[in-house]
Design an enzyme around this catalytic site. Sequence first.
Site, PDB file in Angstrom:
ATOM      1  N   ASP A 251      40.621  11.970   0.818  1.00 49.90           N
ATOM      2  CA  ASP A 251      41.749  12.900   0.708  1.00 49.90           C
ATOM      3  C   ASP A 251      42.170  13.193  -0.728  1.00 49.90           C
ATOM      4  O   ASP A 251      43.046  14.000  -0.968  1.00 49.90           O
ATOM      5  CB  ASP A 251      42.951  12.372   1.499  1.00 49.90           C
TER       6      ASP A 251
ATOM      7  N   TYR B   8      40.430   9.410 -10.325  1.00 55.42           N
ATOM      8  CA  TYR B   8      39.834   8.070 -10.292  1.00 55.42           C
ATOM      9  C   TYR B   8      38.939   7.784 -11.497  1.00 55.42           C
ATOM     10  O   TYR B   8      38.614   6.627 -11.768  1.00 55.42           O
ATOM     11  CB  TYR B   8      39.029   7.866  -9.002  1.00 55.42           C
TER      12      TYR B   8
HETATM   13  P1  NAD Z   1      45.906  -0.989   6.902  1.00 52.37           P
HETATM   14  O1  NAD Z   1      45.519  -2.380   6.547  1.00 52.37           O
HETATM   15  O2  NAD Z   1      47.332  -0.644   7.111  1.00 52.37           O
HETATM   16  O3  NAD Z   1      45.136  -0.585   8.245  1.00 52.37           O
HETATM   17  C1  NAD Z   1      43.837  -0.896   8.524  1.00 52.37           C
HETATM   18  C2  NAD Z   1      43.708  -1.410   9.958  1.00 52.37           C
HETATM   19  O4  NAD Z   1      42.317  -1.633  10.211  1.00 52.37           O
HETATM   20  C3  NAD Z   1      44.424  -2.734  10.231  1.00 52.37           C
HETATM   21  O5  NAD Z   1      45.312  -2.594  11.316  1.00 52.37           O
HETATM   22  C4  NAD Z   1      43.289  -3.697  10.557  1.00 52.37           C
HETATM   23  O6  NAD Z   1      43.629  -4.670  11.522  1.00 52.37           O
HETATM   24  C5  NAD Z   1      42.215  -2.752  11.065  1.00 52.37           C
HETATM   25  N1  NAD Z   1      40.868  -3.297  11.031  1.00 52.37           N
HETATM   26  C6  NAD Z   1      40.298  -4.062  10.079  1.00 52.37           C
HETATM   27  N2  NAD Z   1      39.029  -4.338  10.399  1.00 52.37           N
HETATM   28  C7  NAD Z   1      38.788  -3.757  11.594  1.00 52.37           C
HETATM   29  C8  NAD Z   1      37.660  -3.678  12.440  1.00 52.37           C
HETATM   30  N3  NAD Z   1      36.500  -4.276  12.115  1.00 52.37           N
HETATM   31  N4  NAD Z   1      37.765  -2.987  13.595  1.00 52.37           N
HETATM   32  C9  NAD Z   1      38.915  -2.375  13.941  1.00 52.37           C
HETATM   33  N5  NAD Z   1      40.020  -2.403  13.164  1.00 52.37           N
HETATM   34  C10 NAD Z   1      39.952  -3.087  12.007  1.00 52.37           C
HETATM   35  O7  NAD Z   1      45.275  -0.050   5.788  1.00 52.37           O
HETATM   36  P2  NAD Z   1      45.710   1.381   5.231  1.00 52.37           P
HETATM   37  O8  NAD Z   1      46.315   1.208   3.895  1.00 52.37           O
HETATM   38  O9  NAD Z   1      46.473   2.119   6.251  1.00 52.37           O
HETATM   39  O10 NAD Z   1      44.301   2.063   5.014  1.00 52.37           O
HETATM   40  C11 NAD Z   1      43.375   2.202   6.055  1.00 52.37           C
HETATM   41  C12 NAD Z   1      42.029   2.608   5.525  1.00 52.37           C
HETATM   42  O11 NAD Z   1      42.049   3.964   5.116  1.00 52.37           O
HETATM   43  C13 NAD Z   1      41.557   1.834   4.307  1.00 52.37           C
HETATM   44  O12 NAD Z   1      40.159   1.642   4.389  1.00 52.37           O
HETATM   45  C14 NAD Z   1      41.872   2.741   3.166  1.00 52.37           C
HETATM   46  O13 NAD Z   1      41.123   2.444   2.024  1.00 52.37           O
HETATM   47  C15 NAD Z   1      41.503   4.044   3.795  1.00 52.37           C
HETATM   48  N6  NAD Z   1      41.995   5.257   3.161  1.00 52.37           N
HETATM   49  C16 NAD Z   1      41.038   6.146   2.778  1.00 52.37           C
HETATM   50  C17 NAD Z   1      41.385   7.314   2.187  1.00 52.37           C
HETATM   51  C18 NAD Z   1      40.299   8.235   1.731  1.00 52.37           C
HETATM   52  O14 NAD Z   1      40.540   9.079   0.903  1.00 52.37           O
HETATM   53  N7  NAD Z   1      39.068   8.094   2.208  1.00 52.37           N
HETATM   54  C19 NAD Z   1      42.731   7.614   1.987  1.00 52.37           C
HETATM   55  C20 NAD Z   1      43.713   6.699   2.393  1.00 52.37           C
HETATM   56  C21 NAD Z   1      43.314   5.506   3.005  1.00 52.37           C
HETATM   57  C1  G6P Z   2      43.815   8.043  -2.329  1.00 58.84           C
HETATM   58  C2  G6P Z   2      42.347   7.844  -2.140  1.00 58.84           C
HETATM   59  C3  G6P Z   2      42.091   6.869  -1.054  1.00 58.84           C
HETATM   60  C4  G6P Z   2      42.817   5.587  -1.286  1.00 58.84           C
HETATM   61  C5  G6P Z   2      44.271   5.850  -1.463  1.00 58.84           C
HETATM   62  C6  G6P Z   2      44.917   4.557  -1.910  1.00 58.84           C
HETATM   63  O1  G6P Z   2      44.356   8.763  -1.281  1.00 58.84           O
HETATM   64  O2  G6P Z   2      41.660   9.006  -1.878  1.00 58.84           O
HETATM   65  O3  G6P Z   2      40.722   6.666  -0.937  1.00 58.84           O
HETATM   66  O4  G6P Z   2      42.623   4.699  -0.218  1.00 58.84           O
HETATM   67  O5  G6P Z   2      44.485   6.806  -2.444  1.00 58.84           O
HETATM   68  O6  G6P Z   2      46.237   4.682  -1.825  1.00 58.84           O
HETATM   69  P1  G6P Z   2      47.198   3.431  -1.861  1.00 58.84           P
HETATM   70  O7  G6P Z   2      48.513   4.079  -1.740  1.00 58.84           O
HETATM   71  O8  G6P Z   2      46.825   2.581  -0.664  1.00 58.84           O
HETATM   72  O9  G6P Z   2      46.964   2.735  -3.147  1.00 58.84           O
HETATM   73 MN    MN Z   3      39.536   8.483  -1.251  1.00 59.93          MN
END
Ligand code: NAD
Ligand code: G6P
Ligand code: MN
Length: 442
Positions: free
Chosen positions: A172, A265
């Site tokens: 995102d 980043y």
């Molecule tokens: P979070 O810890 O609040 O939520 C993650 C959830 O995943 C938890 O409830 C955990 O129990 C669950 N989980 C862990 N391993 C699992 C498995 N093997 N099977 C099923 N569930 C499992 O984390 P968050 O801060 O809300 O972020 C969630 C994910 O989204 C992270 O990987 C974060 O890096 C990612 N993220 C990516 C982007 C992006 O740009 N690609 C942006 C924002 C967040």
């Molecule tokens: C951005 C990135 C994500 C990352 C997030 C972290 O949205 O694209 O890949 O997971 O920032 O944000 P946080 O608020 O968890 O540091």
């Molecule tokens: Mn990202």
Amino acid sequence: MSNKQFAVTIAGGGSTFTPGIILMLLDHLEEFPVRRICLYDNDEERQSWIGRACEILLRERAPQIQFQYTVDPATAFTDTDFVMAHIRVGKYAMRELDEKIPMKYGVVGQETCGPGGIAYGMRSIGGILEILDYMEQYSPNAWMLNYSNPAAIVAEATRLLRPDSKIINICDMPLGTMLRMAKILGINQKDLDIQYVGLNHFGWWTQVRDQDGNDLMPALKEYVKQNGYDVDIDSDQHMDESWHETFRKVRDVYAVDPDTLPNSYLKYYLFPDYVVEHTDPNYTRAHQVMDGREKEVFGAARDIIEKGTAQNCAFQVDEHAAYIVDLARALAFNTKEKMLLIVPNGGAIENFDPEAMVEIPCIIGRNGYEKVCQGKLPQFQKGLMEQQVSVEKLAVEAWIEGSYQKLWQALTLSKTVPSARVAKLILDDLIEANKGYWPELK
Ligand code: NAD
Ligand code: G6P
Ligand code: MN
């Protein structure tokens, strides 16, 4: 448009981002009709807070949608059309270690970049493959839209190990940045027509135009030269002071290559010394998120459950949710929208490894995506990307082969790490911390 209604599984149901995605789905039911939402997590307790609160919210706002939350894969993945995945293997406790261990040695401690990102990747690969396999077992025609980080390493792992799977990896950050660009220019983000090239969390805008073809780069550069991407914006994501600081620092990142506009980043790779100096090793980003977003989201959930109603609740939507819902809609309804995806290069960038996972614009339709060719990389980008993609590939090879040597090489090659000696010190600490999460390394 057909009358089809879709079933969505949210994997990582206990994520802080789950309520935002559900609200975004509800906001778009006209364009993307939903008949079922199912949350899946492997942490029953954590997910139940979000699950119970969302159950109340959906009962009030969209009672026609069937809603469930479960830790049972068969229930979660049977009869689903889209799996939106955002798992965090090891949760915030492990994120904290990913950030703190490198900092002990004066190295950038970050969730997705440098040694912390490699450590997180070594945990994520298994979790993502498991979910992908569940999806293919129970709903072989479904798409998995994956947000789970570190997206670059996860994408490389699925490219190698599940080459025929219907998984699309996304981020995102470019969208969040384009909302800022639009604000700077005083136009709508959907009016931007861009070209972008890079790896995940490691890329550059090479063109920014409006829909009439007018070049918007000069006006953006004028702004970025002074302020980076720091702009007053009506968003709920990327609002903490540390994010403002990241967006301001883009000013210096931009100065290194004023022909392009950088992904924020890149500061971790081009200014690692600055980043280390400006990070409190005892209170890293994981602490900020645990004290901020996690408390807010779970507090809002508790509030809904206690009151028995989601009226006036504090759950919020953000660009993160907008992106994944737009992508699902584009696949479902063949919208041909142009979006940035993390995909196998295969010649889209001429002078770069065809087998690398790159982040480039794609046109999305019913059958998936078509890549938009990006021509040749300039030498600066090419050099940086070759180094970084090798880090990602070595980490995935290390996971597959259980190879200590390759993981040491991956850390050594990271631009954030000063020497093979420091790489080894960090690696040995990470191995200790990740017992039970990583494959055993020999
Ligand atoms: P979070 O810890 O609040 O939520 C993650 C959830 O995943 C938890 O409830 C955990 O129990 C669950 N989980 C862990 N391993 C699992 C498995 N093997 N099977 C099923 N569930 C499992 O984390 P968050 O801060 O809300 O972020 C969630 C994910 O989204 C992270 O990987 C974060 O890096 C990612 N993220 C990516 C982007 C992006 O740009 N690609 C942006 C924002 C967040
Ligand atoms: C951005 C990135 C994500 C990352 C997030 C972290 O949205 O694209 O890949 O997971 O920032 O944000 P946080 O608020 O968890 O540091
Ligand atoms: Mn990202």
